[in-house]
Design a protein around this motif. Structure first.
Motif, PDB file in Angstrom:
ATOM      1  N   UNK A  12       0.817  -1.210   0.000  1.00  0.00           N
ATOM      2  CA  UNK A  12       0.000   0.000   0.000  1.00  0.00           C
ATOM      3  C   UNK A  12       0.855   1.266   0.000  1.00  0.00           C
ATOM      4  N   UNK A  13       1.915   1.296   0.821  1.00  0.00           N
ATOM      5  CA  UNK A  13       2.759   2.502   0.896  1.00  0.00           C
ATOM      6  C   UNK A  13       3.538   2.688  -0.409  1.00  0.00           C
ATOM      7  N   UNK A  14       3.971   1.600  -1.029  1.00  0.00           N
ATOM      8  CA  UNK A  14       4.679   1.702  -2.313  1.00  0.00           C
ATOM      9  C   UNK A  14       3.728   2.187  -3.403  1.00  0.00           C
ATOM     10  N   UNK A  15       2.495   1.675  -3.405  1.00  0.00           N
ATOM     11  CA  UNK A  15       1.499   2.144  -4.380  1.00  0.00           C
ATOM     12  C   UNK A  15       1.165   3.618  -4.167  1.00  0.00           C
ATOM     13  N   UNK A  16       1.145   4.044  -2.901  1.00  0.00           N
ATOM     14  CA  UNK A  16       0.922   5.462  -2.604  1.00  0.00           C
ATOM     15  C   UNK A  16       2.030   6.330  -3.178  1.00  0.00           C
ATOM     16  N   UNK A  17       3.255   5.833  -3.097  1.00  0.00           N
ATOM     17  CA  UNK A  17       4.402   6.563  -3.660  1.00  0.00           C
ATOM     18  C   UNK A  17       4.301   6.651  -5.188  1.00  0.00           C
ATOM     19  N   UNK A  18       3.910   5.547  -5.804  1.00  0.00           N
ATOM     20  CA  UNK A  18       3.833   5.495  -7.270  1.00  0.00           C
ATOM     21  C   UNK A  18       2.595   6.229  -7.792  1.00  0.00           C
ATOM     22  N   UNK A  19       1.486   6.097  -7.062  1.00  0.00           N
ATOM     23  CA  UNK A  19       0.200   6.663  -7.508  1.00  0.00           C
ATOM     24  C   UNK A  19      -0.401   7.563  -6.426  1.00  0.00           C
ATOM     25  N   UNK A  20       0.237   8.722  -6.150  1.00  0.00           N
ATOM     26  CA  UNK A  20      -0.282   9.602  -5.086  1.00  0.00           C
ATOM     27  C   UNK A  20      -1.586  10.285  -5.508  1.00  0.00           C
ATOM     28  N   UNK A  21      -2.587  10.126  -4.691  1.00  0.00           N
ATOM     29  CA  UNK A  21      -3.930  10.640  -4.995  1.00  0.00           C
ATOM     30  C   UNK A  21      -3.930  12.137  -5.256  1.00  0.00           C
ATOM     31  N   UNK A  22      -3.263  12.902  -4.381  1.00  0.00           N
ATOM     32  CA  UNK A  22      -3.320  14.363  -4.454  1.00  0.00           C
ATOM     33  C   UNK A  22      -2.502  14.935  -5.616  1.00  0.00           C
TER      34      UNK A  22
END
Length: 195
Positions: A89-99
């Motif tokens: 989840x944290x890696x996906x957040x880094x790759x695909x940041x919502x904001x």
């Protein structure tokens, strides 16, 4: 999976969304790295555009957010399976940041952060794969991608649990997919050199 575990996985994604390259660039250098260099919000682009010291700062930010998520999960005594979901989840957040309209980095620094805290032996194995590959190819990024691609196979033969091998395989697929342009550029460079 209980509510606490679900919230932690969401929390991990949101932590991943904190892009070191973007916020460091905006706050300290007054530049938007999405508009410079490769446009990638990772340490390598930050280094190319801003300098070597800036590469290290951005790498450290992205590494630490991954490490922090796993450290907190361990302090909360979350199950290994939840820790691994939080890692993804944290890696996906880094790759695909919502904001940032899902325009982030390519995941290597954050991947190294989560793996270092979760199981540092995996990092040592990765390094042992990487060194001979780099000696042969002399290409930093491509050598890293080959090493990450080989890692699940090596862990499988070292009798790691199926769950861990699967998670590392998933990381490998995500990271290599994000680096497909680098792979194509490398292939094209060698085709031109051979002609």
């Amino acid at each position: 999976m209980d509510l606490k575990e679900i919230f932690f996985i969401i929390f991990s994604y949101l932590i991943g969304c904190f892009s070191g390259a973007y916020y460091y660039g905006i706050i300290f250098k007054k530049v938007d790295l999405r508009k410079l260099g490769s446009g990638n919000l990772g340490a390598l682009n930050a280094g190319r555009v801003l300098g070597q010291k800036d590469f290290l700062v951005v790498f450290l930010i992205d590494f630490l957010k991954g490490a922090m998520v796993v450290f907190i999960a361990q302090q909360l005594n979350l199950r290994d399976s939840i820790q691994m979901m939080a890692m993804i989840s944290v890696v996906l957040g880094h790759i695909l940041p919502l904001q940032l309209h899902f325009q982030g980095g390519k995941g290597i620094a954050t991947f190294l952060g989560v793996i270092t805290v979760f199981d540092i032996t995996v990092v040592l194995i990765l390094l042992l794969i990487y060194l001979p590959v780099f000696v042969i190819l002399r290409q930093f990024t491509i050598s890293g991608l080959i090493s990450i691609g080989l890692l699940p196979l090596v862990l499988f033969f070292l009798d790691y649990s199926g769950e861990k091998v699967l998670v590392i395989l998933l990381f490998a697929i995500i990271i290599i997919t994000k680096h497909r342009k680098n792979i194509l550029d490398y292939q094209n460079f060698h085709k031109k050199r051979n002609h």
